[in-house]
Scaffold this active site. Sequence first.
Site, PDB file in Angstrom:
ATOM      1  CB  CYS A 153      -1.120  -0.083   1.248  1.00 22.36           C
ATOM      2  SG  CYS A 153      -0.266   0.072   2.848  1.00 22.36           S
ATOM      3  CG  HIS A 192      -4.645  -0.097   3.730  1.00 28.81           C
ATOM      4  ND1 HIS A 192      -3.671  -0.591   3.049  1.00 28.81           N
ATOM      5  CD2 HIS A 192      -5.572   0.326   2.913  1.00 28.81           C
ATOM      6  CE1 HIS A 192      -4.281  -0.958   1.707  1.00 28.81           C
ATOM      7  NE2 HIS A 192      -5.268  -0.340   1.715  1.00 28.81           N
ATOM      8  CG  HIS A 195      -6.424  -0.231  -1.792  1.00 27.15           C
ATOM      9  ND1 HIS A 195      -6.465  -0.695  -0.654  1.00 27.15           N
ATOM     10  CD2 HIS A 195      -7.535  -0.521  -2.569  1.00 27.15           C
ATOM     11  CE1 HIS A 195      -7.782  -1.684  -0.750  1.00 27.15           C
ATOM     12  NE2 HIS A 195      -8.341  -1.270  -1.661  1.00 27.15           N
TER      13      HIS A 195
END
Length: 156
Positions: A70, A120, A132
């Site tokens: 990510c 994240h 993402h």
Amino acid sequence: MAAHKRPTKFSRAKAASALTLAAVGASVLVPGGSPDAEAANLSTLALQIAESKQGAPYQWGATGPYSFDCSGLTQYSYKRVGKKLPRTAAAQYNRVRHVPGSARQRGDLVFFHSTGGVYHVGIYVGSGKILHAPKTGAVVRHERIWTRSVSYGRVN
């Protein structure tokens, strides 16, 4: 008399991107524009770079160009427009200018929180969605934001 400096690879790419964007009716990088306008333009370009990586596999610790985690995706995308981000989602969270959800814009970073902190990060694409690199076995993709435990940050 000052020597003429040859444009850097980044400035040529930035100019080419601006011309391409103008051709399709998007915003254009304007030298001397406001810092907020420049940040919005760079965020839009970073989002376009990230979108070009759709379908790339997730790999923990990967920073591109063929696989990503990510924060590797966000770091890679912003690096291509001349903005340096730290390596992890938590460190990126600490580096950006925080903006309220009501002021979020395409290209802003979306940080996901739990009791342990930021876990994240993705790039806001609009309409409540992010781009993402989600998890092992998945690929870079668009996805609806699935929780309210998020915050937004703008790369300056």
